[in-house]
Design an enzyme around this catalytic site. Sequence first.
Site, short mmCIF file in Angstrom:
data_model
loop_
_atom_site.label_atom_id
_atom_site.label_comp_id
_atom_site.label_asym_id
_atom_site.label_seq_id
_atom_site.Cartn_x
_atom_site.Cartn_y
_atom_site.Cartn_z
N HIS A 283 0.84 -1.21 0.00
CA HIS A 283 0.00 0.00 0.00
C HIS A 283 0.87 1.25 0.00
O HIS A 283 1.84 1.35 0.74
CB HIS A 283 -1.02 0.00 1.13
CG HIS A 283 -0.46 0.03 2.52
ND1 HIS A 283 -0.15 1.21 3.15
CD2 HIS A 283 -0.18 -0.96 3.40
CE1 HIS A 283 0.30 0.94 4.37
NE2 HIS A 283 0.31 -0.37 4.55
N ASP A 295 6.30 1.20 6.48
CA ASP A 295 4.87 0.87 6.31
C ASP A 295 4.21 1.90 5.42
O ASP A 295 3.77 2.92 5.90
CB ASP A 295 4.22 0.81 7.69
CG ASP A 295 2.77 0.37 7.64
OD1 ASP A 295 2.34 -0.12 6.58
OD2 ASP A 295 2.08 0.53 8.65
N GLU A 329 -4.94 1.94 2.55
CA GLU A 329 -5.02 0.75 3.40
C GLU A 329 -5.23 1.17 4.85
O GLU A 329 -6.00 0.57 5.58
CB GLU A 329 -3.73 -0.08 3.28
CG GLU A 329 -3.79 -1.43 4.01
CD GLU A 329 -3.34 -1.37 5.45
OE1 GLU A 329 -3.60 -2.33 6.20
OE2 GLU A 329 -2.74 -0.36 5.87
N GLU A 330 -4.52 2.24 5.25
CA GLU A 330 -4.43 2.54 6.68
C GLU A 330 -5.75 2.95 7.31
O GLU A 330 -6.06 2.54 8.42
CB GLU A 330 -3.37 3.62 6.93
CG GLU A 330 -1.95 3.19 6.59
CD GLU A 330 -1.39 2.14 7.54
OE1 GLU A 330 -2.12 1.64 8.39
OE2 GLU A 330 -0.19 1.83 7.40
N ASP A 357 3.77 -6.20 3.22
CA ASP A 357 3.38 -5.13 4.14
C ASP A 357 3.79 -5.47 5.58
O ASP A 357 3.09 -5.15 6.53
CB ASP A 357 1.86 -4.87 4.04
CG ASP A 357 1.42 -3.69 4.90
OD1 ASP A 357 2.27 -2.84 5.22
OD2 ASP A 357 0.24 -3.63 5.26
N HIS A 428 3.75 3.07 12.54
CA HIS A 428 2.83 4.19 12.76
C HIS A 428 3.41 5.26 13.69
O HIS A 428 2.66 5.91 14.42
CB HIS A 428 1.48 3.69 13.34
CG HIS A 428 0.76 2.75 12.44
ND1 HIS A 428 -0.46 2.19 12.77
CD2 HIS A 428 1.05 2.27 11.20
CE1 HIS A 428 -0.88 1.40 11.80
NE2 HIS A 428 0.02 1.43 10.83
ZN LIG Z 1 0.93 -1.31 6.28
#
Ligand SMILES: [Zn+2]
Length: 465
Positions: A283, A295, A329-330, A357, A428
């Site tokens: 993603h 990520d 995606e998130e 991922d 994140h």
């Molecule tokens: Zn991810």
Amino acid sequence: MPSKSPRRQLVASILGAALVLAAGQLPALSAEPFSAEPWRETAEKLVARARADRLAWARLAELTDTFGHRLAGSAALEAAFAWARARMQEDGLENVRLEPVMVPRWVRGRESAALVEPFPGELAMLGLGDSVGTGPEGITAEVLVVRSFEDLEARAELAKGRIVFFDVPFTSYGETVRYRGRGASAAARHGARAVLIRSVGPMGLRTPHTGGLRYEEGAPRIPAAALAVEDAQRLRRIHERGQRIVLRLSMEAQLHPDVASANLVAEIRGRERPDEIVLLGGHFDSWDVGTGAMDDGGGCAVTWEALRLVKALGLRPRRTLRVVLFTNEENGLRGGLAYRDAHAGSAANHVLALESDNGAFKPTGFDFTGSDAARAQVAAIARLLEPIGAGAVGPGGGGADIGPIALLGNIPTMSPQTENDAYFLYHHTPADTLERLDPAHVTDLAAAIAVMAYVVADLPARLGE
Ligand SMILES: [Zn+2]
């Protein structure tokens, strides 16, 4: 010596077959066990080319330096898509296109959390994705510290008017992420005004972790944020000394109407069965902190590079190789859902779906979900990667973005297996930058994916048949 009668020949051949079987081999009339040896030379070339070019790394660096983080609905994400599209065309990939997807646009704005009682002080925090804001006045309230959902239910009458703080130590992501997802609604049902969680991650360097929450139907929508582990532990210690804690939470966060985004798709069309597809991807969106290098910029860079390597060597497999850089995606999975809807008619033509991922770390092999027959073939292909240490095949392959199409088409799924112990340390957080990854590892991961995808796409019969 008299020649053997037909009957004696039959008996002899049955006995012979039984002996062969007893020795652990297949009888002569049965198919040979699958071997990937015919592709060994190609595999070596793909690895050598990946290591010579190191282009996945160069592009990941350019992506993250140029565009920074890429939350769905941001100008940065769309500019990054335009950049990647142009580069894919330069690579000579085929059918390079943006497939439209409407995505949510959540904007964090300014935010802060501060202790008011028993003494003043700023806390390291990040609002949770899709949270509502606090309003310009902020929310100042006494804190109710709870250890779990059960603990909250046991003391539910204390939650009204408070800021509920879920201080849940990180065990595994799957276990702890529930508090990020459902904590706000669980507390709101008991009248809480806001929610804080301990960051979903191990001890870091005072880095709070953001991530999406889900408001449930029928519960008021209240603001929610994560505290760095150190700040969470500080609150706990103050609480255990019996001191009353009052916090002020201020968040400008706002969810705006949907805006246009896209999934970026590129292919190498198959030479014999172009309608059969080996799907790869990651993603392209990220959270709005750090640069989304781990990520999932890395996952995008290595799956894209897999196709680029095949193209650079002038290879064209029997089936089509397709890379998709998914959007959103998130905080919505709209990209994965839109891909499923746009390609529902060809879902069953997907031979394999692979998503990277879990961080572009040192590859050790692949995790795979599919039939035993397919697994045996995948394991044989992975043996081509033993020279670079990526020959293992484990259970449980898959990914969020490929999930919807895989479910619809009953498609075997795969994800790279890597040395990703540090993944949830950076996940994140503002620390998700290029420095978390290693050029040699990114390079070898791209090579491993290229070999696996190319050979699966080039098999004479479809994977598992
Ligand atoms: Zn991810």
